[in-house]
Design a protein around this motif. Structure first.
Motif, short mmCIF file in Angstrom:
data_model
loop_
_atom_site.label_atom_id
_atom_site.label_comp_id
_atom_site.label_asym_id
_atom_site.label_seq_id
_atom_site.Cartn_x
_atom_site.Cartn_y
_atom_site.Cartn_z
N TYR A 52 -65.50 50.05 -6.57
CA TYR A 52 -65.89 50.00 -8.12
C TYR A 52 -64.54 51.68 -8.55
CZ TYR A 52 -69.52 46.98 -7.65
OH TYR A 52 -70.83 46.00 -7.90
N LEU A 53 -63.96 51.43 -9.73
CA LEU A 53 -63.51 52.74 -10.11
C LEU A 53 -65.13 53.19 -10.37
CD1 LEU A 53 -61.82 54.45 -11.02
CD2 LEU A 53 -61.49 53.55 -13.71
N LEU B 96 -62.23 55.58 -5.94
CA LEU B 96 -62.65 54.28 -5.58
C LEU B 96 -63.87 54.29 -4.50
CD1 LEU B 96 -58.91 53.00 -5.94
CD2 LEU B 96 -60.94 52.66 -7.47
N HIS C 222 -65.32 49.84 -15.26
CA HIS C 222 -64.41 49.11 -15.46
C HIS C 222 -63.01 49.58 -15.14
CE1 HIS C 222 -68.13 46.38 -17.14
NE2 HIS C 222 -68.33 46.86 -17.66
N PHE C 223 -62.33 48.38 -15.23
CA PHE C 223 -60.96 48.87 -15.32
C PHE C 223 -60.31 47.97 -15.91
CE2 PHE C 223 -62.23 47.92 -10.12
CZ PHE C 223 -61.28 49.64 -9.71
N ASP D 287 -57.93 46.00 -17.07
CA ASP D 287 -57.78 44.63 -17.59
C ASP D 287 -59.19 43.85 -17.86
OD1 ASP D 287 -58.77 44.65 -14.86
OD2 ASP D 287 -57.34 43.71 -13.93
N GLU D 288 -60.34 44.96 -17.87
CA GLU D 288 -61.92 44.12 -18.12
C GLU D 288 -62.10 44.48 -19.27
OE1 GLU D 288 -63.73 44.53 -13.15
OE2 GLU D 288 -63.52 45.90 -14.24
N PHE E 139 -66.11 52.17 -20.87
CA PHE E 139 -65.03 51.36 -19.91
C PHE E 139 -66.94 51.76 -18.93
CE2 PHE E 139 -61.22 52.49 -21.83
CZ PHE E 139 -60.12 51.66 -20.67
#
Length: 363
Positions: A135-136, A127, A152-153, A155-156, A92
């Protein structure tokens, strides 16, 4: 807790940069924005964003519409929760930045957060907006300062079971002897992590090549003997040979292998050779050959120009049964750009569209 911060890049790339030059000249080659239908260059002011719904059908989005949605640029990182970093999978984590207080008046609260995170062993989640994207972010303490990792989120992150072919099953067993030899090999080559021991030797060689050519020298680069691949895989033979090599190095060095030696064990020469992807175009999907009658020829021509929903469904079902590696071979045959960065689903969609274009051209 809100801490005003300044963001600093934590890393830099030393990759050697080149310009595109036409061979035999000193002329730069530049990219142009060209209308693929007319072949004419398009000024930047006339370019808009288009999201493809179906092939050839787009939803147009103006730059001003995106600017209204843009979150802008954050001047603070607002932490909404704290997490144990051991719970965060490294996949991540993306880019690392150093954080500094935005002005002397914020040094105390900056130091407070840094020490609190250091003592707790946790990272703050936030965030953060930058360059028109949200971005997280994970903020943690390291070496007396705050460090931010963009993340990365969920779902990425790609599912490895869909992306990687031939992964071993969870219940795959290995022999105790094989495992013992493998563990011995790992221990023989154990090193302490020191980043200064490693360099980008390829970039060094490229710089040496440039310097030599700039001074008028011609240098010969030795490729060395080519490895001879084999399709035979004997795991115990590989492990024992690697272990013997490690022992031999230890015998040559009474104090054991150096870091440089331990970091570069002999590579196994028993890799399987992957067949080169075929460049041949896939055969068009169709029915039986038409008869010699004029009526049958007309029917076949109409079917070629306007495929039915059933034929589209058949194409999708056919591709849906293929692995990612098989889809990649088909994408290579169609010369689909950026195929190496695509997920399996993206490859399937790209191959499906390329096949339809091929069928239309053939008809």
């Amino acid at each position: 807790m809100t801490v005003p911060v300044a963001l600093y890049a934590a890393t830099e790339s030393h990759t050697v940069g080149f310009q595109q030059i036409q061979r035999g000249t000193a002329d730069r080659v530049r990219n142009k924005r060209v209308n693929e239908r007319t072949g004419e260059e398009v000024p930047y002011s006339e370019i808009v964003k288009g999201f493809e719904l179906t092939e050839g059908e787009y939803v147009i989005v103006e730059p001003q519409e995106l600017e209204r949605l843009s979150p802008g640029r954050s001047t603070t990182i607002e932490i909404t929760g704290f997490v144990d970093l051991d719970q965060v999978d490294s996949i991540f984590l993306d880019t690392t930045y150093y954080l500094g207080p935005r002005g002397k008046e914020y040094t105390k609260i900056y130091a407070l957060l840094q020490k609190a995170l250091e003592h707790s062993g946790r990272a703050g989640l936030a965030l953060f907006s930058m360059r028109g994207k949200e971005y997280l972010t994970a903020v943690r303490a390291e070496g007396g300062l705050l460090v931010a990792h963009t993340m990365h989120f969920a779902d990425e992150v790609r599912d490895p079971r869909r992306e990687v072919d031939d992964l071993p099953a969870a219940d795959t067993t290995v022999g105790e002897k094989e495992l013992s030899v493998a563990e011995q090999l790992i221990e023989m080559l154990a090193v302490d992590w020191n980043p200064d021991d490693y360099r980008d030797t390829f970039a060094d060689q490229v710089r040496e090549l440039i310097e030599a050519k700039a001074s008028g020298q011609e240098i010969a680069v030795s490729q060395g003997p080519a490895e001879k691949p084999t399709n035979v895989v004997d795991l115990m033979e590989i492990l024992n040979r690697s272990l013997e090599t490690a022992h031999a190095r230890s015998a040559d060095q009474p104090g054991g292998p150096t870091r440089a030696e331990a970091a570069s064990p002999s590579r196994s020469r028993t890799r399987k050779t992957a067949p080169s992807p075929s460049r041949a175009q896939p055969k068009a999907v169709g029915g039986k050959k038409s008869t010699s009658t004029a009526k049958a020829r007309l029917a076949a021509g109409a079917a070629g120009k306007k495929r039915t929903t059933a034929s589209k469904k058949a194409i999708a079902e056919d591709l849906g049964a293929l692995t990612k590696a098989e889809l990649y071979k088909k994408a290579t045959a169609f010369d689909i750009p950026h195929r190496s960065t695509m997920t399996r689903d993206q490859l399937q969609d790209a191959v499906k569209k390329a096949r339809r274009r091929h069928l239309r051209t053939a008809s």
